[in-house]
Write an enzyme that holds these catalytic residues in place. Sequence first.
Site, PDB file in Angstrom:
ATOM      1  N   ASP A 239       0.809  -1.226   0.000  1.00 43.49           N
ATOM      2  CA  ASP A 239       0.000   0.000   0.000  1.00 43.49           C
ATOM      3  C   ASP A 239       0.844   1.279   0.000  1.00 43.49           C
ATOM      4  O   ASP A 239       2.008   1.289   0.400  1.00 43.49           O
ATOM      5  CB  ASP A 239      -0.961   0.015   1.201  1.00 43.49           C
ATOM      6  CG  ASP A 239      -0.235  -0.175   2.537  1.00 43.49           C
ATOM      7  OD1 ASP A 239       0.777  -0.911   2.588  1.00 43.49           O
ATOM      8  OD2 ASP A 239      -0.683   0.416   3.542  1.00 43.49           O
TER       9      ASP A 239
ATOM     10  N   GLU B 270      -0.574  -2.068   5.138  1.00 39.70           N
ATOM     11  CA  GLU B 270       0.346  -1.983   6.286  1.00 39.70           C
ATOM     12  C   GLU B 270       0.156  -0.697   7.048  1.00 39.70           C
ATOM     13  O   GLU B 270       0.357  -0.641   8.260  1.00 39.70           O
ATOM     14  CB  GLU B 270       1.811  -2.100   5.811  1.00 39.70           C
ATOM     15  CG  GLU B 270       2.823  -2.292   6.932  1.00 39.70           C
ATOM     16  CD  GLU B 270       3.102  -1.046   7.756  1.00 39.70           C
ATOM     17  OE1 GLU B 270       3.202  -1.157   8.990  1.00 39.70           O
ATOM     18  OE2 GLU B 270       3.180   0.042   7.165  1.00 39.70           O
TER      19      GLU B 270
END
Length: 395
Positions: free
Chosen positions: A81, A139
């Site tokens: 991400d 994350e």
Amino acid sequence: MLEKIKALSKSYAADAVANRRHLHTHPELSFQEFNTAQFVANRLKEIGLTPQEGVANTGVVALIEGRNPESRVVALRADMDALPIVEANDVPYKSQNPGVMHACGHDVHTSSLLGTARILHELRGDFEGSIKLIFQPGEEKIPGGASLMIKEGVLQNPSPASILGQHVAPNIPVGKIGFREGMYMASTDELYLTVKGKGGHGAMPDMLIDPILIASHIIVGLQQIISRNRKPAAPSVLSFGKVIANGATNVIPNEVYIEGTFRCMDEEWREEGWKRITKMAQGIAEAMGGSCDVEVRKGYPFLKNHPELTRRSKAAAIDYMGAENVIDLDLWLAGEDFAFYSQVTDACFYRLGTRNEARGIVSGVHTPTFDIDETALEIGPGLMAWLALEELKMS
Ligand SMILES: [Zn+2]
Ligand SMILES: [Zn+2]
């Protein structure tokens, strides 16, 4: 084997850079990594693997089977991400998704692991056991993609004996790698405080209950928890980054909102910290005639690197890089959802140097000018492949 891996890592580096640049150009926010996951799955299929897609929605998992594949399994993890940051770098691979940027290097982690996958797939006839590749979402955002992947069984069928993860390090020169045995990163909890008073005209404070003054006392007072209540040897941080008091020069508002973060490396102190923060904020507010709602949003646990696994990985990294290029890391009070894996299996999280002062590549993660020296991608994929194979030899 070591020389073979080094040569493959070098020859695939251009491919890793191209993958990194594609991901960097097309970043996606936490839990929205749909195109990224598709990209990863396609690359894995090209390599010849059969990825499992849609794990925790946008996660991708694949297995590389060597000889005697059930003998031992090692997991390798990358996060995918990006962050809500407007990229300020003027580079050909600048983000084309406005307001979203790979400013934490997860594009590097993902492309590096794709490179590792390519190397290990090619060498699958030369090792015993299996490698589980984990490309996880989210994350950067509570509850953390790692916790969701674990819930969906990523550490089962087959169950890895250990897991390795790497993170870019803009403070470490490219060409170097950092390890730390034992406690490494902090637990992270979010704090949301609403201080309630009674607003009105700034000229008549005697008629009001000033939430701004209360909030100010709370912010100062809470630091006492860190400086006086915490054991001095136990690292802990309490920081507030957002204070909203939407009044005016002559208007005292009814409420003040405060947001902050509480971090530590000790579960007992963590819970005591929550209690003390809540009690003190409410106590100060009440003593001053107001009130305070305190919400603690539990984040990631602390990250502890398994001592023997880390020692072995560090020794293997020294074989690969030379002792002069392997350094010891300090404690770091940042959070990382890799911590969830470290709570349930032997885990080692190490840092990949990406700094190049001569080229001005020095910006920290989570800044609009973050970038890496891409020669790190000559090292990252091969090193992880080597560490994984060394770990497969353990039993
Ligand atoms: Zn980050
Ligand atoms: Zn990160």
